[in-house]
Design a protein around this motif. Sequence first.
Motif, PDB file in Angstrom:
ATOM      1  N   GLN A 317       0.826  -1.217   0.000  1.00 15.58           N
ATOM      2  CA  GLN A 317       0.000   0.000   0.000  1.00 15.58           C
ATOM      3  C   GLN A 317       0.859   1.265   0.000  1.00 15.58           C
ATOM      4  O   GLN A 317       0.416   2.316  -0.417  1.00 15.58           O
ATOM      5  CB  GLN A 317      -0.938   0.006   1.213  1.00 15.58           C
ATOM      6  N   LEU A 343      -6.166  -6.003   0.773  1.00 14.83           N
ATOM      7  CA  LEU A 343      -5.862  -4.934  -0.193  1.00 14.83           C
ATOM      8  C   LEU A 343      -7.156  -4.341  -0.757  1.00 14.83           C
ATOM      9  O   LEU A 343      -7.276  -3.125  -0.915  1.00 14.83           O
ATOM     10  CB  LEU A 343      -4.992  -5.475  -1.337  1.00 14.83           C
ATOM     11  N   GLY A 346      -8.793  -2.185   1.885  1.00 11.72           N
ATOM     12  CA  GLY A 346      -8.004  -0.950   2.055  1.00 11.72           C
ATOM     13  C   GLY A 346      -8.295   0.013   0.913  1.00 11.72           C
ATOM     14  O   GLY A 346      -8.439   1.217   1.125  1.00 11.72           O
ATOM     15  N   ALA A 347      -8.380  -0.523  -0.308  1.00  9.16           N
ATOM     16  CA  ALA A 347      -8.608   0.323  -1.481  1.00  9.16           C
ATOM     17  C   ALA A 347      -9.988   0.969  -1.407  1.00  9.16           C
ATOM     18  O   ALA A 347     -10.166   2.135  -1.742  1.00  9.16           O
ATOM     19  CB  ALA A 347      -8.463  -0.514  -2.747  1.00  9.16           C
ATOM     20  N   HIS A 434      -0.949  -3.820   9.192  1.00 11.75           N
ATOM     21  CA  HIS A 434      -1.292  -2.772   8.222  1.00 11.75           C
ATOM     22  C   HIS A 434      -2.178  -1.696   8.854  1.00 11.75           C
ATOM     23  O   HIS A 434      -2.491  -0.704   8.216  1.00 11.75           O
ATOM     24  CB  HIS A 434      -1.979  -3.373   6.994  1.00 11.75           C
TER      25      HIS A 434
END
Length: 719
Positions: A317, A343, A346-347, A434
């Motif tokens: 990221q 991912l 998160g996006a 993360h």
Amino acid sequence: MAQYSLVSGSVGLITLKNPPVNALGAVVRHGIVDSVEKALSDPKVKSVVICGQNGMFCGGADIKEFGTDMKGPPLIPMFHSLEAANKPVVAAIEGGAFGGGLELALGCHYRIAHSKAKVGLPEVTLGLLPAAAGSQRLPRLIGVPAALNLITTGRHITAAEALQLGLVDQVADHNTVDTAVKFAQSVVGKSLDSRRISNFQCPPVPNVDVLFEEVMQKIRQTSRGAIAPIACVQAVRAAATLPYKDGLQKEKELMATLFTSGQARSLQYCFFAQRVVSRWSMPNGASWDTSKGRPIHKAAVIGLGTMGRGIAVALAQTGFSVVAVETQEKQFMDAKKAVAGMLERGAKRSGKVAAHDKIIYSQNLQAIADVDLVIEAVFEDMALKKRVFRQLSDVCKPGTFLCTNTSTLDIDQMAAETRQPELVVGMHFFAPAHVMKLLEVVYGPRSSPEAVAVAMQLGKKMGKVSVAVGNCRGFVGNRMLKPYRDQAYFLLEEGATPELIDQALEEFGFAMGAFKVYDLSGLDVGWKVRKEEGLVLPGGGSGKSARIRQGVRYSPLGDLMCEEGRFGQKTGRGWYQYDKPGSRDAKPDPWVHRFLEDYRARHGLVARRISNQEVLERCLYAMINEGFRILEDGIAAGPEDIDIIYVFGYGWPRHRGGPMFYANMVGLPIVLERLEHFAQANPDVPTLQPCNLLRKLVASGSPPISKWREAMKNVHSQL
Ligand SMILES: CCCCCCCC(=O)CC(=O)SCCNC(=O)CCNC(=O)[C@H](O)C(C)(C)COP(=O)(O)OP(=O)(O)OC[C@H]1O[C@@H](n2cnc3c(N)ncnc32)[C@H](O)[C@@H]1OP(=O)(O)O
Ligand SMILES: NC(=O)C1=CN([C@@H]2O[C@H](COP(=O)(O)OP(=O)(O)OC[C@H]3O[C@@H](n4cnc5c(N)ncnc54)[C@H](O)[C@@H]3O)[C@@H](O)[C@H]2O)C=CC1
């Protein structure tokens, strides 16, 4: 200062000058008052623009002035005179306008922001509220719900969001000051009545009581015990329900309580401590300003379990190319799926494209031959880690930095297995890697300053708060956690229940008490480590040895729970009971109460009443004492390092400043006296014996925390 000049023949330009963030210190405030007077009295001047030098509008009040006698013009009358001016005043916001800086802009008639600028009212994060009329003007300008959100969270928003909210009037892509000057010329002669925010009616809110109650409830849950967010809600409520003048009075009263509070002092300490720890140093004299890192383009993560997955996501990221290595087939497949999901989520949150293409997965270590840096996250097993470091040293190109995510083990033993031990450091992330902000960067005796600089810079790029610490078992965070947890167990033996202890800790401000954390992370994790250390005896042991190991007091309670298969949330049973395995809703468990009663009866222990005060003193002072030992041993450079680790990694309530700051607030003589008392009552618990540094600080008159580093130097020179 504030520099005044006449530009384009008719615009009075006021430039705030107080590097690095043009904070509103006394000299700047004088400068603004003088410049505004000049501009308004000069007939040539038809409009005014206010900006800041070096691409930064204003970072707000000068926080370093708080706690001093704060001479110089006060902000509120200054902003009122701007607003009352009969010439248009335009704020040209480059870089950022925060706190008093944004309140200054709200006193202006127009606001123009650069597209990369950010604005916000972060006072709540300093234990305050926007008390230069910000709590009264912002809701009038952008409405109550949006203002409540900004003021109670303190979040910084982009120029685009500010424009959407109506907080700024225009966004400029290029020279903001030139744009503002032209704009100021274009609005000369227009009526200013409709631009004076203090004259606005707050936009009406349906069900205003319900809205405030909902926000208040959320705050009570998320900011346990913090007073500033509550005062912020009360101030906005005043804006929504009272005339401006009365709202301002309410704002003033609320601020008077906050301004001198211990919470404000703690939060302001945290603000500066966070900046202090970024200027790291090592005992050999190497430091952030003398040590250069090296650019990292490609990194590898070894072991894709709980931690490796999060680390790979965090690296990708941030924009790094990542080789993710896992040797077990099932874990490999599971990890690929899990990382992809992380991912994607998160996006979705960030509005960016998911960085799937940044990660290459492999089951073969040969795939990492060309990376610049490796982060090892295999099982916490020294023999395995040593083997992995030998392999890494063979496979990687010379000069590759080799980092370990170990949470307790000796960095130097791993370094010893490599050809370039100077390139080995610990990068201790926290779960989930993360998400959690903390990174402990651990230097061993052979780690080079360059390797520390690389890890610190990498952490910063990843958005982590990185703290450089020395090499010892558990480093700073986990080393201090041990005496805290030991005390929690001993208190159970002496008559407490898990819920009594957790309640005391949660009321103090921790997000979760010690036993809820055990249940969350799994009781079996510590059991495995204790078994490897030879501490676990079947059935908890018997006779005298049952509660003593290696000559010191030991509680086998955690081991006995594991023997019963109670591993915590994952098994649906631990120190609490859960509806089903994996569920998070902890309920007191009568089985645990009976288990504790049986245990006490077996060991001839008589339960006594344990107060919240005793829970806090025993658990926290034992932890703090270990913190002093860490300082004495030179493992942490200063109290700020310890406090930032606890605030960002261990859920220590930020409004209490961190354990060492808390000790300073309580008073070192009191902490020492209580430790002496507990040590006397528990001679078999060495962690309760007050350490030398604490004694020396008290003997030297208990200097304030800002002077501890000096006192530590004396202790080190005597060693
Ligand atoms: C009854 C009494 C009534 C009193 C009424 C007062 C009401 C008010 O008006 C209340 C307020 O404004 S409180 C202040 C609100 N402002 C803030 O919280 C912004 C704080 N600063 C930041 O967020 C970042 O520095 C920022 C985003 C601005 C910049 O970030 P960077 O990452 O670029 O830079 P940093 O490393 O954070 O900072 C550079 C150096 O500047 C120091 N500093 C920053 N803001 C300051 C500020 N507001 N006051 C004093 N010093 C400040 C910072 O400590 C750092 O210094 P060094 O560590 O020495 O380099
Ligand atoms: N779980 C946590 O909350 C935290 C753990 N740590 C540390 O992080 C490290 C990893 O912990 P977890 O992720 O919890 O462990 P985990 O058990 O979830 O994952 C370890 C992974 O490493 C893999 N592995 C083992 N040997 C390998 C090898 N030679 N090559 C490649 N992969 C290999 C395993 O198959 C497994 O998938 C440990 O050192 C632990 O102490 C640090 C901070 C927090």
